[in-house]
Design a protein around this motif. Structure first.
Motif, PDB file in Angstrom:
ATOM      1  N   LEU A  49      32.741  -4.249  22.406  1.00 52.19           N
ATOM      2  CA  LEU A  49      32.934  -5.580  22.980  1.00 52.19           C
ATOM      3  C   LEU A  49      34.210  -5.648  23.807  1.00 52.19           C
ATOM      4  O   LEU A  49      34.205  -6.117  24.950  1.00 52.19           O
ATOM      5  CB  LEU A  49      32.959  -6.633  21.869  1.00 52.19           C
ATOM      6  N   VAL A  50      35.293  -5.168  23.243  1.00 50.56           N
ATOM      7  CA  VAL A  50      36.559  -5.171  23.987  1.00 50.56           C
ATOM      8  C   VAL A  50      36.470  -4.232  25.190  1.00 50.56           C
ATOM      9  O   VAL A  50      36.974  -4.552  26.273  1.00 50.56           O
ATOM     10  CB  VAL A  50      37.750  -4.806  23.063  1.00 50.56           C
ATOM     11  N   ILE A  53      34.696  -6.093  27.905  1.00 48.93           N
ATOM     12  CA  ILE A  53      35.593  -7.103  28.483  1.00 48.93           C
ATOM     13  C   ILE A  53      36.554  -6.439  29.467  1.00 48.93           C
ATOM     14  O   ILE A  53      36.779  -6.946  30.573  1.00 48.93           O
ATOM     15  CB  ILE A  53      36.359  -7.855  27.369  1.00 48.93           C
ATOM     16  N   LEU A  54      37.114  -5.303  29.073  1.00 48.80           N
ATOM     17  CA  LEU A  54      38.039  -4.592  29.959  1.00 48.80           C
ATOM     18  C   LEU A  54      37.335  -4.083  31.214  1.00 48.80           C
ATOM     19  O   LEU A  54      37.873  -4.179  32.320  1.00 48.80           O
ATOM     20  CB  LEU A  54      38.704  -3.439  29.218  1.00 48.80           C
ATOM     21  N   ARG A  56      34.614  -5.339  32.639  1.00 48.61           N
ATOM     22  CA  ARG A  56      34.280  -6.491  33.477  1.00 48.61           C
ATOM     23  C   ARG A  56      35.519  -7.020  34.201  1.00 48.61           C
ATOM     24  O   ARG A  56      35.468  -7.362  35.373  1.00 48.61           O
ATOM     25  CB  ARG A  56      33.651  -7.592  32.640  1.00 48.61           C
ATOM     26  N   GLY A  57      36.639  -7.067  33.499  1.00 47.95           N
ATOM     27  CA  GLY A  57      37.876  -7.534  34.129  1.00 47.95           C
ATOM     28  C   GLY A  57      38.361  -6.595  35.213  1.00 47.95           C
ATOM     29  O   GLY A  57      38.817  -7.042  36.270  1.00 47.95           O
ATOM     30  N   ALA A  66      41.816  -9.439  31.620  1.00 46.18           N
ATOM     31  CA  ALA A  66      40.877  -8.804  30.703  1.00 46.18           C
ATOM     32  C   ALA A  66      41.590  -8.308  29.453  1.00 46.18           C
ATOM     33  O   ALA A  66      41.064  -8.437  28.344  1.00 46.18           O
ATOM     34  CB  ALA A  66      40.165  -7.648  31.410  1.00 46.18           C
ATOM     35  N   TRP A  67      42.784  -7.744  29.626  1.00 46.97           N
ATOM     36  CA  TRP A  67      43.554  -7.312  28.460  1.00 46.97           C
ATOM     37  C   TRP A  67      43.902  -8.506  27.581  1.00 46.97           C
ATOM     38  O   TRP A  67      43.811  -8.427  26.354  1.00 46.97           O
ATOM     39  CB  TRP A  67      44.831  -6.586  28.887  1.00 46.97           C
ATOM     40  N   THR A  69      42.209 -11.253  27.264  1.00 44.22           N
ATOM     41  CA  THR A  69      40.986 -11.666  26.579  1.00 44.22           C
ATOM     42  C   THR A  69      40.621 -10.684  25.471  1.00 44.22           C
ATOM     43  O   THR A  69      40.239 -11.100  24.366  1.00 44.22           O
ATOM     44  CB  THR A  69      39.825 -11.783  27.587  1.00 44.22           C
ATOM     45  N   GLY A  70      40.734  -9.393  25.740  1.00 43.46           N
ATOM     46  CA  GLY A  70      40.428  -8.395  24.725  1.00 43.46           C
ATOM     47  C   GLY A  70      41.323  -8.513  23.505  1.00 43.46           C
ATOM     48  O   GLY A  70      40.855  -8.455  22.363  1.00 43.46           O
ATOM     49  N   VAL A  73      40.289 -11.525  21.483  1.00 43.26           N
ATOM     50  CA  VAL A  73      39.108 -11.262  20.656  1.00 43.26           C
ATOM     51  C   VAL A  73      39.528 -10.530  19.377  1.00 43.26           C
ATOM     52  O   VAL A  73      39.088 -10.883  18.275  1.00 43.26           O
ATOM     53  CB  VAL A  73      38.060 -10.446  21.447  1.00 43.26           C
TER      54      VAL A  73
END
Length: 93
Positions: A49-50, A53-54, A56-57, A66-67, A69-70, A73
């Protein structure tokens, strides 16, 4: 998590101990197994998941966001785990 020298993280060891101690002796084995599965499922979900996210960012050109957000999470999962400890009740002796 297993440390580089092969010993398990003390937090996991505590999880197994709590699972064993709060259940009846005849159910302690299955409780320990369920706790162990939960540890591996959590790791198996959070890591990809992380990573997603990375990825996509980075594709969107916002690696720093993205970092953030990761890490949020991961922090949320830690907060959830900590909050769940309030629901653990000691088994009467």
């Amino acid at each position: 998590m297993v440390r580089p020298h092969g010993t398990p993280d003390p937090g996991f060891t505590l999880t197994w101990t709590v699972a064993k101690e709060v259940n009846r002796p005849e159910h302690s084995g299955i409780a320990t197994s369920v706790a162990n599965v939960g540890i591996f499922v959590g790791t198996g979900i959070l890591q990809p998941l992380v990573g997603a996210i990375l990825d996509r960012g980075r594709a969107a050109g916002d690696a720093a966001g993205a970092w953030d957000t990761g890490i949020a999470v991961l922090a949320g999962s830690v907060a959830f785990g900590a909050a769940m400890t309030f629901f653990v009740r000691e088994r009467p002796r």
